[in-house]
Design an enzyme around this catalytic site. Structure first.
Site, PDB file in Angstrom:
ATOM      1  CD  GLU A 277      -2.462  -1.111   2.704  1.00 27.53           C
ATOM      2  OE1 GLU A 277      -2.214  -0.335   3.718  1.00 27.53           O
ATOM      3  OE2 GLU A 277      -3.369  -1.766   2.980  1.00 27.53           O
ATOM      4  N   PRO A 278       1.740   1.368  -0.788  1.00 30.28           N
ATOM      5  CG  PRO A 278       2.999   1.402  -3.003  1.00 30.28           C
ATOM      6  CD  PRO A 278       1.858   0.596  -2.079  1.00 30.28           C
ATOM      7  N   GLY A 279       1.920   4.945  -0.705  1.00 28.46           N
ATOM      8  CA  GLY A 279       1.321   6.059  -0.926  1.00 28.46           C
ATOM      9  C   GLY A 279       2.505   7.338  -1.286  1.00 28.46           C
ATOM     10  NE  ARG A 316       4.775  16.052   4.216  1.00 29.10           N
ATOM     11  CZ  ARG A 316       5.909  16.126   4.484  1.00 29.10           C
ATOM     12  NH1 ARG A 316       6.771  17.199   3.626  1.00 29.10           N
ATOM     13  NH2 ARG A 316       6.646  15.201   5.185  1.00 29.10           N
ATOM     14  CB  CYS A 346      -4.564  35.728   9.240  1.00 29.24           C
ATOM     15  SG  CYS A 346      -4.580  37.281   7.888  1.00 29.24           S
TER      16      CYS A 346
END
Ligand SMILES: *Cc1c(COP(=O)(O)O)cnc(C)c1O
Length: 390
Positions: A277-279, A316, A346
């Site tokens: 299940e690589p993402g 991120r 803001c």
């Protein structure tokens, strides 16, 4: 140089995505936008696939890494399936043409309605995350008149040595069933009338930069498979989850080839169909966020470059303190200096009404908008002013 991406390179001073100058996309589509290279998606998928050649396997792209329909379709066309953690992702996978029998469904909070939908779609299997969930899936399957294929997602209590928010296989984590209780739960699941127990699943975290934690976890899972089989329960599928990291700065994660080789060594002779299940490792190096400088600003303490992409477009750094390289679309011959690149939001209020950015995919000399930029009407769609305010 164009660091740590696949499908992007400079030709002279101009940054290209495959054979398209990135500046052309900025001009025609506007900024901010996300830009994906088809070749950058294809290469790691094929690397995993080839490393497992000859072993029965299925690569289920983890949709949460990027659920755009065109991205999903790319992997579907390459023979892949999809790993989903909500009905929303399942819906997207089906819209992108994924075969139900190549869809696996994990997630700690599946609702009855979501379980029923997934059963009606006849997906390959549920990765069940708790004893209660096993019972719930059984109940719902009984109600809709189907048998649910399930794997137990086990938590092997391995430290993946990654950011705590994306570590999922330690005993403190909300994910999976404690591997030491798993045998007991297999017993129970095997007795539930509307379940067909067919697999084991294990996903220990994301952005793993070493093989050792994977190997430690798979070793434990291998042991469990033996014990479960000794009890007469059939294990046809071994789902090893995702989690291989990519390079953002100076990390040196194993390549998909190396990971594939290691997995092959572990599962050879087990007689299971392997599910990966690589993402992140399928999409993270294949895309960039294209943004434009709006202003520069000098204060006594700092120099700022204010761009038109904000933390809602690239969360991120704010969320994980993550590092992302910033490179120019056209290299100039100006002197270098240290600046803070900031967006317009803001932050402290975070009530930012910003339409979502467009998404573009490039394949060789062609490109297409694969998600339109949101309009201001889109921004308020579904909202209404109640009569007591009129
Ligand atoms: C996030 C996730 C993945 C993919 O992890 P990556 O680090 O993106 O490869 C796989 N399986 C499950 C259950 C996940 O939650």
């Amino acid at each position: 140089m164009m660091p740590h991406t696949i499908g992007f390179q400079y030709r002279g001073p101009e940054l290209f995505c495959e054979d398209v100058p990135v500046s052309v996309i900025a001009q025609e589509v506007g900024t901010p936008c996300y830009l994906y290279s088809y070749a950058g998606l294809e290469a790691p998928f094929r690397a995993y696939d080839q490393a497992l050649a000859g072993l029965p396997h299925l690569i289920c792209f983890s949709a949460k890494a990027n659920a755009n329909l065109a991205v999903l379709r790319t992997f579907v066309n390459l023979g892949g399936g999809v790993d989903v953690v909500s009905y929303g992702e399942l819906y997207r996978a089906r819209q992108a043409g994924a075969e139900p029998r190549k869809i696996v469904y994990a997630g700690v909070g599946k609702t009855d309605w979501e379980i029923a939908q997934a059963l009606n779609e006849d997906i390959l299997l549920f990765n069940a995350e708790s004893p209660q969930e096993l019972r719930r899936i059984d109940e719902v399957a009984g109600r809709v008149g189907r048998r649910a294929r399930v794997a137990l997602r086990v938590n092997p209590d391995v430290d993946p040595r990654t950011h705590p928010y994306i570590a999922t296989g330690m005993k403190q984590s909300k994910f999976g069933i404690d591997i030491r209780r798993a045998l007991e739960e297999y017993h129970l699941a095997a007795q539930l009338p509307h379940l067909e127990v067919i697999g084991v699943d294990c996903h220990i975290g994301s952005q793993l930069t070493e093989l050792d934690p994977f190997l430690e976890a798979f070793g434990k899972v291998r042991e469990l498979i033996k014990l479960v089989r000794d009890e007469g329960i059939t294990i046809e599928y071994l789902d090893v989850g995702g989690g291989l990291g990519i390079r953002y700065l100076d990390e040196a994660p194993p390549r998909p080839e190396e990971y594939g080789e290691a997995v092959r060594g572990l599962v050879e002779g087990l007689g299971c169909t392997l599910i990966l299940e690589p993402g992140r490792s399928l999409v993270g190096s294949a895309g960039v966020l294209l943004t434009r400088v709006l202003y520069t600003k000098e204060t006594e303490a700092k120099s700022f470059v204010i761009v038109d992409a904000a933390m809602n477009d690239l969360l991120r750094p704010t969320l994980y303190g993550a590092h992302h390289e910033i490179v120019p679309v056209r290299k100039g011959r100006r002197e270098t200096k240290v600046v803070s690149v900031v967006g317009p939001v803001c932050e402290s209020g975070d009530f930012n009404a910003r339409p979502r950015a467009a998404e573009v995919m490039v394949r060789e000399e062609r490109f297409a908008v694969v998600r339109s930029r949101e309009t201001y009407e889109d921004l308020v769609r579904g909202e209404a002013l109640p009569s007591f305010l009129q």
